[in-house]
Design a protein around this motif. Structure first.
Motif, PDB file in Angstrom:
ATOM      1  N   THR A  51      24.155  44.819  58.644  1.00  0.00           N
ATOM      2  CA  THR A  51      22.831  44.940  59.249  1.00  0.00           C
ATOM      3  C   THR A  51      23.020  45.258  60.729  1.00  0.00           C
ATOM      4  O   THR A  51      24.134  45.186  61.252  1.00  0.00           O
ATOM      5  N   MET A  53      22.274  43.450  63.030  1.00  0.00           N
ATOM      6  CA  MET A  53      22.572  42.214  63.740  1.00  0.00           C
ATOM      7  C   MET A  53      24.052  41.844  63.619  1.00  0.00           C
ATOM      8  O   MET A  53      24.469  40.782  64.057  1.00  0.00           O
ATOM      9  N   GLN A  54      24.842  42.715  62.971  1.00  0.00           N
ATOM     10  CA  GLN A  54      26.258  42.401  62.742  1.00  0.00           C
ATOM     11  C   GLN A  54      27.159  43.417  63.440  1.00  0.00           C
ATOM     12  O   GLN A  54      26.850  44.603  63.477  1.00  0.00           O
ATOM     13  N   ASP A  55      28.272  42.928  63.932  1.00  0.00           N
ATOM     14  CA  ASP A  55      29.251  43.806  64.557  1.00  0.00           C
ATOM     15  C   ASP A  55      29.982  44.581  63.455  1.00  0.00           C
ATOM     16  O   ASP A  55      30.681  43.980  62.641  1.00  0.00           O
ATOM     17  N   GLN A  58      33.740  43.965  62.815  1.00  0.00           N
ATOM     18  CA  GLN A  58      34.238  42.711  62.255  1.00  0.00           C
ATOM     19  C   GLN A  58      33.392  42.268  61.072  1.00  0.00           C
ATOM     20  O   GLN A  58      32.463  41.495  61.214  1.00  0.00           O
ATOM     21  N   GLN A  60      33.593  40.878  57.002  1.00  0.00           N
ATOM     22  CA  GLN A  60      34.451  40.269  56.001  1.00  0.00           C
ATOM     23  C   GLN A  60      34.460  41.132  54.742  1.00  0.00           C
ATOM     24  O   GLN A  60      33.407  41.585  54.300  1.00  0.00           O
ATOM     25  N   TYR A 199      27.118  46.838  77.275  1.00  0.00           N
ATOM     26  CA  TYR A 199      28.096  46.020  76.561  1.00  0.00           C
ATOM     27  C   TYR A 199      28.753  46.919  75.530  1.00  0.00           C
ATOM     28  O   TYR A 199      28.093  47.419  74.626  1.00  0.00           O
ATOM     29  N   TYR A 251      23.297  43.056  68.094  1.00  0.00           N
ATOM     30  CA  TYR A 251      24.227  42.065  67.537  1.00  0.00           C
ATOM     31  C   TYR A 251      25.037  41.356  68.618  1.00  0.00           C
ATOM     32  O   TYR A 251      25.768  40.422  68.350  1.00  0.00           O
ATOM     33  N   GLN A 252      24.928  41.823  69.856  1.00  0.00           N
ATOM     34  CA  GLN A 252      25.825  41.315  70.889  1.00  0.00           C
ATOM     35  C   GLN A 252      25.331  40.036  71.543  1.00  0.00           C
ATOM     36  O   GLN A 252      24.130  39.832  71.704  1.00  0.00           O
ATOM     37  N   ASP A 253      26.271  39.210  71.939  1.00  0.00           N
ATOM     38  CA  ASP A 253      25.990  37.934  72.581  1.00  0.00           C
ATOM     39  C   ASP A 253      25.323  38.172  73.937  1.00  0.00           C
ATOM     40  O   ASP A 253      25.769  39.002  74.715  1.00  0.00           O
ATOM     41  N   ARG A 255      24.803  35.933  76.439  1.00  0.00           N
ATOM     42  CA  ARG A 255      25.085  34.990  77.525  1.00  0.00           C
ATOM     43  C   ARG A 255      25.598  35.667  78.794  1.00  0.00           C
ATOM     44  O   ARG A 255      25.095  35.415  79.885  1.00  0.00           O
TER      45      ARG A 255
END
Lengths: 303, 419
Positions: A51, A53-55, A58, A60, A199, A251-253, A255
């Motif tokens: 999706t 929202m996923q990198d 990476q 699985q 980013y 999807y990226q953090d 912070r």
């Protein structure tokens, strides 16, 4: 135990012979290619492995993906090593000869176009870079049109009976795309000269299309998360006052970006990485619309 | 590159092989610097460096006290043609001043069989259990759980043949059967008098799995291993002393096999394994959790005549409270809380029976491990692990608390990980 096993195998083989379906089964590595497949082969059964929202680096090689790949006729991925950490494992475990090579049901989008930032000398100390260039080609409208044409050729190769239908879908898509592209070019012209901190190189092709300059990256090196010393150096760069916004993908953090935004008084814009990355991005057209609108808004505020 | 096909499928760790491995290695090292796209169609070269310092010896582990090299491996894999895929993995290990070269994998696999069938032949990791088919450098702990160390010699690889099938269903469902020579899983035979079957191990396994939501996935496996050479025979009473002397070497006359043989064997082994993984939004970049558990039961570890003999003895001997099977289990949880840091906790228990002068003594080993790892990138990990053990019935002196420092780093191709 062994007798049971043979029974299981036998029954599995039986169900197999009933499983022949006329409908084409498409496995897309990323949602943008699921969306493109939907435009070009609306009747196909399409599954997206990831999706927005996923990198996509990476992922699985999880059981559900192996099971989907086992049944698929066509696998569409970005390529250029983006899926190198999981796609080979899926191919190995899915034992589906149809999707092992690009001669048959395997399609890499990056192979159809000229990628940016190809490097002849790649070294791991440079971070997670790929010699084949930046794989996030889906944010280049002209490249997506080339990819759509190549994908149609692939669909026809695999399903010749419906060749006319695929041609028709392609010409319909091309017409709509070209029309939309003229609108995107107008919006892009308004963004010319915009400077951003972003980013990763996720939006490399979008910035190239709109002549936006990514003056710095939140990642110290591709694939490595932001460090405090690197953020401090970005803050110094931001003090120059020419930067419009900090841009991150869905999807990226947030912070690191939020910290920098607070210190530098710059806005953070979360752009959808792909279809489904925000509420507005329902297909490829609205993905581009939403992305360009978000950027335009930020650039206007800076001015 | 072509001479890969001519390497013998059955390789042993003796001198000529060391020599040829060295040639292969030196001729391929230049490739490491220009490792190409590791898709299935190009030659993939990767090297894993694994070094450690361990404060003390642990029961049945391959890592010894002091500085050493763990599974330092060099692997080549590629499509041979449109039908076959091949892989060669050599492993270097050093402990107590000895260096070993082991061929861990040297297999060919079919790539083009229809209907989800795959055949693999040569030397490879058996697909039983959850951890066994994974390489040690992907583990979150410095040593395998006691179940693996006791019953499979750490991880079980062998020369053999596998047939596997994956069903065309949305629920992941695969199954397979394997046959192996089974040398490393033979029961103790100090005098080398026993006539072992040359094909000693047969396995059958099935795995199922799927997604619960976009955030979590699971896999369940059931495996059975039949070991024709796994039972202890009657004439081996001296064996007990041998086993006491050194468990990790249980009855293997082959020096090169140090640490790779199983310490406890039996005719029938059942394994059940379960894995659950979770990541917020299914995005594994920043945080993710892996929970896993396995249960092993090894039964029929002595031939029936021996069993009767011991049963007779038990009548006279009130302290003979041992069971007629070995069992072991573990549960493990690993959480990656940022791209740079992860932590894991594992608890495992082993219940085994040790042959001892006319009867069997029950042994118990409980281990708790806490591991904390720092990942500078996807390719480098530095780990510290604290392990606490308590045992009953193991007569080797062993510290209850052991600290291990370890690094694992990957050069060359980015290897794709299994679930």
């Amino acid at each position: 135990m062994r007798i049971n096993f043979k029974l299981l195998l036998g029954s599995a083989l039986l169900t197999l012979s009933h499983g022949a379906l006329a409908q084409m089964n498409i496995f897309a590595c990323e949602p943008e290619y699921a969306a493109l497949a939907k435009e070009l082969a609306p009747d196909a059964r399409i599954y997206s492995a990831t999706t927005a929202m996923q990198d996509p680096h990476q992922v699985q090689a999880r059981p559900s993906l192996i099971a989907k790949m086992r049944q698929t006729d066509l696998v569409i991925c970005a390529g250029a090593e983006l899926e190198v950490g999981w796609l080979p494992m899926l191919q190995m475990k899915a034992a589906n000869v149809q999707v092992r090579s690009t001669d048959k049901g395997l399609f890499f989008a990056a192979e159809q176009v000229k990628t940016l930032d190809q490097m002849s000398n790649v070294d791991r100390s440079m971070g997670d870079v790929h010699s084949l260039g930046n794989p996030h080609v889906h944010f280049s409208p002209p490249r997506m049109l080339t990819i759509a044409q190549a994908l149609t050729d692939k669909l026809i190769q695999l399903d010749e009976e419906q060749s006319a239908k695929y041609q028709q879908q392609l010409s319909r898509f091309s017409a709509r795309w070209q029309l939309a592209m003229t609108q995107w070019q107008v919006k892009a012209r308004g963004l010319q000269g915009m400077k951003v901190i972003a980013y990763h190189s996720s939006f490399r092709y979008l910035f190239d299309f709109a002549n936006i300059e990514q003056v710095a990256d939140l990642e110290p090196k591709p694939g490595l998360p932001p460090t405090s010393s690197h953020l401090a150096s970005l803050l110094k760069r931001a003090d120059n006052g020419d930067i419009a916004a900090i841009i991150i993908a869905s999807y990226q953090d947030q912070r690191g970006a939020n910290w920098l935004a607070e210190k530098s008084n710059l806005p953070v814009i979360v752009l959808p990485l792909s279809v489904g990355g925000n509420e507005q991005s329902k297909d490829l057209f609205s993905l581009y619309d939403s992305t360009l609108d978000l950027l335009t808004q930020a650039y206007r505020t800076q001015k | 590159m072509k001479n890969f096909q001519f390497l013998p499928a059955r390789l042993s760790a003796h001198l000529p092989i060391k020599f040829s491995a060295a040639i292969v290695i030196s001729s391929f090292f230049p490739l490491l610097s220009q490792a190409q796209t590791p898709t299935l169609s190009n030659l993939t070269v990767s090297a894993v460096l694994d070094g450690y310092y361990q404060s003390d010896d642990r029961l049945m582990t391959e890592r010894a006290k002091g500085f050493g090299l763990g599974e330092t491996e060099l692997a080549f894999s590629a499509s041979i043609d449109d039908m076959f895929f091949g892989k060669l993995t050599t492993v270097f290990e050093s402990h107590n001043g000895e260096t070993e070269v082991i061929v861990e994998e040297a297999f060919v696999q079919t790539m083009a069989l229809p209907n989800g069938f795959t055949v693999r032949a040569g030397r490879f990791l058996s697909d039983i259990g959850y951890l066994n088919n994974q390489h040690l450098h992907t583990d979150s702990f410095t040593s395998r759980p006691s179940a693996y160390r006791a019953f499979l010699g750490g991880h079980y690889f062998d020369d053999g043949l596998r047939f596997s099938y994956i069903a065309p269903t949305d629920l992941y469902w695969t199954m397979g059967v394997e046959a192996f020579s089974g040398d490393s899983l033979r029961a103790a035979d100090e005098h080398g008098e026993r006539a072992f079957d040359s094909t000693g191990v047969y396995t059958a396994f099935t795995k199922m799995g799927g997604d619960i939501s976009i955030e979590s996935s699971w896999q369940l496996g059931v495996s059975y291993l039949r070991n024709e050479n796994g039972q202890l025979t009657a004439e081996e009473h001296e064996e007990a002393e041998h086993e006491e002397a050194g468990h990790e070497e249980a009855g293997h006359e082959d020096e090169h096999d140090h640490g790779h043989g199983a310490s406890y064997t039996g005719k029938n082994t059942f394994i059940t394994d379960f894995v659950y993984k979770w990541a917020p939004d299914g995005n594994y970049k920043y945080q993710h959790l892996t929970l896993s558990a396995e249960y092993f039961r090894v039964s029929d570890f002595m031939v029936p005549e021996l069993h009767e003999e011991f049963a007779g003895a038990a009548d006279h001997d009130e302290e003979a409270n041992s069971k007629d099977y070995h069992e072991a289990w573990y549960v493990s949880g690993v959480y990656q809380f940022s791209p740079n840091w992860s932590a894991g906790l594992r608890y495992g228990k082993l219940d085994s029976q040790l042959q001892h002068e006319g009867h069997f003594d029950q042994q118990t080993l409980k281990e708790t491990e806490l591991s904390i790892a720092w990942h500078n990138s996807h390719f480098s990990t530095v780990r510290v692990e604290f392990s606490h053990q308590s045992n009953v019935g193991f007569e080797i002196e062993s510290n209850d608390n052991v600290v291990t420092l370890q690094y694992t780093m990957i050069m060359g191709a980015h290897s794709a990980h299994q679930f």
